[in-house]
Design an enzyme around this catalytic site. Sequence first.
Site, PDB file in Angstrom:
ATOM      1  N   ASP A 233      -7.875  -6.951   0.424  1.00 33.98           N
ATOM      2  CA  ASP A 233      -7.033  -7.101   1.620  1.00 33.98           C
ATOM      3  C   ASP A 233      -7.849  -6.606   2.793  1.00 33.98           C
ATOM      4  O   ASP A 233      -8.704  -5.729   2.626  1.00 33.98           O
ATOM      5  CB  ASP A 233      -5.756  -6.260   1.527  1.00 33.98           C
ATOM      6  CG  ASP A 233      -6.030  -4.797   1.812  1.00 33.98           C
ATOM      7  OD1 ASP A 233      -6.554  -4.092   0.925  1.00 33.98           O
ATOM      8  OD2 ASP A 233      -5.781  -4.349   2.956  1.00 33.98           O
TER       9      ASP A 233
ATOM     10  N   ASP B  81       0.856  -1.167   0.000  1.00 29.89           N
ATOM     11  CA  ASP B  81       0.000   0.000   0.000  1.00 29.89           C
ATOM     12  C   ASP B  81       0.905   1.233   0.000  1.00 29.89           C
ATOM     13  O   ASP B  81       2.051   1.176   0.433  1.00 29.89           O
ATOM     14  CB  ASP B  81      -0.902  -0.044   1.237  1.00 29.89           C
ATOM     15  CG  ASP B  81      -2.065   0.916   1.113  1.00 29.89           C
ATOM     16  OD1 ASP B  81      -2.132   1.634   0.095  1.00 29.89           O
ATOM     17  OD2 ASP B  81      -2.897   0.937   2.021  1.00 29.89           O
TER      18      ASP B  81
END
Lengths: 378, 378
Positions: free
Chosen positions: B272, B96
């Site tokens: 996720d 991320d």
Amino acid sequence: MQEALPKFGFRKIAESGQARLGEIATPHGRVRTPAFMPVGTVATVKALYPEQVKAAGADIVLANTYHLMLRPGAERVARLGGLHSFMRWEGPILTDSGGFQVMSLARIREVSEEGVRFSSHIDGSRHMLTPERAVEIQCLLGADIQMQLDECIELPAERAEAERAMELSLRWAERARGAFARQAAPGQALFAIVQGATDPELRARSAQALVGMDFPGYAIGGLAVGEGQAMMLATLDRVVPLLPAKKPRYLMGVGSPEDLIQSVARGIDMFDCVLPTRNGRHGLAFTWGGRVNLRNAKHAEDPSPLDPESSCPAARDYSRAYLHHLVRSGEYLGAMLLSWANTAFYQQLMAAMRAAIAADRFAAWAEETERRLAGVPD
Amino acid sequence: MQEALPKFGFRKIAESGQARLGEIATPHGRVRTPAFMPVGTVATVKALYPEQVKAAGADIVLANTYHLMLRPGAERVARLGGLHSFMRWEGPILTDSGGFQVMSLARIREVSEEGVRFSSHIDGSRHMLTPERAVEIQCLLGADIQMQLDECIELPAERAEAERAMELSLRWAERARGAFARQAAPGQALFAIVQGATDPELRARSAQALVGMDFPGYAIGGLAVGEGQAMMLATLDRVVPLLPAKKPRYLMGVGSPEDLIQSVARGIDMFDCVLPTRNGRHGLAFTWGGRVNLRNAKHAEDPSPLDPESSCPAARDYSRAYLHHLVRSGEYLGAMLLSWANTAFYQQLMAAMRAAIAADRFAAWAEETERRLAGVPD
């Protein structure tokens, strides 16, 4: 089970000086001695899967009567089929009687001839632990080796206080023996605990009286509570020669790798200690090159493994840099890996001791090993 | 690596309604989609060994730029050989960009055209994250799939604020693309993130603009932040049709098993979420019979396993009574077992979805499964 009628037994296989190589037979299998028992206080060796404990080389684990009587409760464990199946440990289990934990953990303790009344450290509930109830709990848990209830006092102690507690523990040993005879399952064993603080005469009286009662094994309790290694070893020098050669000898709550080596050299066969797992949770590792504090900044970019000589994946497959990062970040995996590595190290240390005794070179091995373990201060 | 010249790619294998079965190729291997990526925030999937994550069926894990830039630092990870070897995960890694964590974790944030200046939640130290620096960090980590830096705003938000942040994120996407083109390794990929809060028109503008820049994959960000499942799915209904069919679609930070099923039904390929591991640490389990709260007293004497339908040892080999005891006692092993069981359940759920798509019966499977998962309220 190893036999149709399970039977407790101890046999000596070899000696090297006073160090003994042996084997204890229990209803759940054999224990190679000298043995280190990982501590599974509340029915789990902290941060390890039972398979890891076994694979590390442990034959036997310890669990705590005090903790388990409070949570989940001995009767509950019994209804669930006993401690072995509850915690998924098929090998032998030794349970401590709770005497030490009542002293160190419980709130408001009142010791009487009958037993000890105390308040739970979890919820303040009131409980009574007597020699008979300690045996009953350990029978409910299904422990292969039980310990008598004893009174542990804090050190340093006045001689009169140490004598009173030692004498009380002797009377409790006799009562425990009676209770055990009435309810234990075949092959289970009850060990007595030698007390007497650091007073040689009290220790000798305790040992002689207990030997007179003919227990299948003898523990030395009330040590490793701050008296220092020299005083502890002096007590062993005094007590061990009084214990029967054909019975296993268990030094409770000990200790560091150096303590274990010195105690095996004096004829001790069994140990337990929270050090490997507690230190692991705090970022401290035992290795064949000495102690390693993974919190130290010097490990931050070290790609080498914790201990290339270890057969444990935790010590071999992860970099010190990663372990440092995990410990600094307070991550579960840091505690998991270091508890695992330390548990494995302790078992490897015991295996090395057993090999050295078998080869009748324990003294030389001990000297070499203590030098290695002194390592480079970290 | 699967190929001599690693190349990022996505291929669709089958469809069932809008649900897609596919495969993403990366320098560290393939990812079967729909895929759920376990979250390894600080380079560890909490309370799991990397071998367990792999064995549970995960092809790819996620790690966080924000956390890793602060500790241990991206340059340090690069000097140690990159994130894969650092955390012992040989499969693909998605990182991320840090945009979401800056919003949710950092202290004192100042968003400017250049980027976001913030104070570390660990030690208060000052840092600057720009679209270029976020790419640089992800290159240093060696991520197979990178995310552009975006500005995540809290919901509900004023339309003008949502528009400003969305437009800024578009300009950051363009800058990230330039930086990525200059420094990424062969086969690595940079995904864009569609923003625009819950405003359909803003979402559409964001998606169209990003599609015009031709990224290899598209994420939908800024959801699952409290807007509710209905609003989230409405946003997917709006956005997904605007995304190219030949590129993977990643719904960030989602979600519950029901969220995953509904989102796959709308054409999402990647997810996720911290839910399986975070819930595991809090005693909450996902099973094929629905959610189970192991803290509940009703499990105290239940000898049955958590989930007999699971292939995970944690769900199959330990009694609910033992898990209850571990959770109530705050033991590591409780968090370890439930994080493991939940991680495995999520992977089994994704595998079941992939099988249902392959058999072209996703809608029927989804209906059956949602009914099963509703289970008996615990």
